[in-house]
Design an enzyme around this catalytic site. Structure first.
Site, PDB file in Angstrom:
ATOM      1  N   LYS A 119       5.375 -43.982  82.490  1.00 29.62           N
ATOM      2  CA  LYS A 119       4.680 -42.444  82.644  1.00 29.62           C
ATOM      3  C   LYS A 119       5.720 -41.461  83.230  1.00 29.62           C
ATOM      4  O   LYS A 119       6.085 -40.299  82.748  1.00 29.62           O
ATOM      5  CB  LYS A 119       3.857 -42.404  83.801  1.00 29.62           C
ATOM      6  CG  LYS A 119       2.421 -43.168  83.225  1.00 29.62           C
ATOM      7  CD  LYS A 119       1.877 -42.799  81.841  1.00 29.62           C
ATOM      8  CE  LYS A 119       0.777 -43.618  81.151  1.00 29.62           C
ATOM      9  NZ  LYS A 119       0.292 -43.053  80.032  1.00 29.62           N
ATOM     10  N   SER A 166     -11.002 -45.392  70.960  1.00 28.68           N
ATOM     11  CA  SER A 166     -12.263 -46.161  70.978  1.00 28.68           C
ATOM     12  C   SER A 166     -13.047 -46.475  72.419  1.00 28.68           C
ATOM     13  O   SER A 166     -14.377 -46.775  72.333  1.00 28.68           O
ATOM     14  CB  SER A 166     -11.998 -47.614  70.599  1.00 28.68           C
ATOM     15  OG  SER A 166     -11.162 -48.284  71.495  1.00 28.68           O
TER      16      SER A 166
END
Length: 271
Positions: free
Chosen positions: A150, A15
């Site tokens: 990560k 989005s």
């Protein structure tokens, strides 16, 4: 373009920011693209079908994949982009908050990956691109938990790539550095702040406020995604942007002491 005309891609977190740009870039490259958001609204990426999906919810992920397969019958590319940031001292977050961060950044990627792998195995073809960061390669002072997600994503992705090659599936990592409209706009605040970190936390936010407007454009990261998605022989890692490439090179080649000193200087930390 025609070579990828019938290929189907899913981009999570499409989005805004990198996800939005990536979905548009893949559509321009000829993919049929399904973007996801927890609550699709506002302006959708051009030529992209937006679907609701909460990557922390198993049922939501299963429904997403079933909808895509029901409409087009195959999934050729998954871009695990949905993620959250968190800036603050490592001891300023409760374990519950850290678990919530991992649930999006790591376990969310795992959920969607597990959901698409059966279809990719049946096809004997597929590609999975996981959105990492240079903080998956280097330390992240005052972003320790984000960096940890990560680092974990990198280990998972490398290992998975070896496992699924036998089925014609490849897994690659995308590693951007500072990217405009990403980390600073979609982040959590520590839920157990300590006075001792007030100055350091403020300095970390000031640094982000300074460097983010000068960072790479999301469209540059999106171009890297398209490169990884369409490469005949994909690499395991794709750094995105000049800064990310420089950091990766320095991490690999520089002596530990020199790298440490350089890192602290760049992050404006006391020597």
């Amino acid at each position: 373009m025609n070579r990828h005309l019938k290929k189907t891609a899913i981009v999570t977190g499409a989005s805004t920011g990198i996800g939005h740009a990536t979905a548009e870039a893949l559509a321009s490259a000829g993919f049929t693209v399904f973007g996801t958001s927890r609550r699709p609204n506002g302006t959708a990426p051009d030529r992209v079908s937006m679907l609701p999906c909460d990557v922390t919810d198993e049922e939501s992920v299963t429904s997403l994949v079933a909808t895509v397969l029901g409409q087009v019958g195959r999934i050729d590319l998954l871009v695990n982009n949905a993620g959250l940031g968190l800036v603050g001292g490592a001891e300023e977050s409760s374990i519950d908050q850290v678990m919530a961060l991992f649930d999006v950044n790591l376990f969310g990627a795992m959920r969607v990956t597990n959901a698409v792998l059966p279809a990719m195995r049946r096809q004997a073809d597929g590609r999975i691109l996981n959105m990492s960061s240079v903080l998956g390669l280097i330390p992240g002072p005052y972003s320790a938990h984000y960096s940890a997600t990560k680092h974990a994503l990198e280990g998972y992705s490398e290992s998975l790539d070896h496992e699924v090659r036998a089925f014609g599936i490849r897994v690659s990592l995308i590693e951007p550095a500072f990217t405009r409209g990403a980390f600073d706009q979609n982040g959590l605040k520590p839920d157990a702040t300590l006075d001792e970190y007030d100055r350091a936390r403020a300095d970390a936010h000031a640094l982000l406020a300074d460097v983010m407007p000068k960072g790479d454009l999301p469209e540059g990261v999106a171009d890297t995604v398209v490169q990884a998605a369409t490469a005949a022989s994909p690499r395991r890692r794709y750094t995105s942007g000049k800064l990310a490439w420089q950091i990766s090179l320095l991490r690999r080649l520089a002596p530990a002491g020199i790298f440490d000193k350089s890192l602290r200087k760049q992050l404006r930390l006391p020597a």
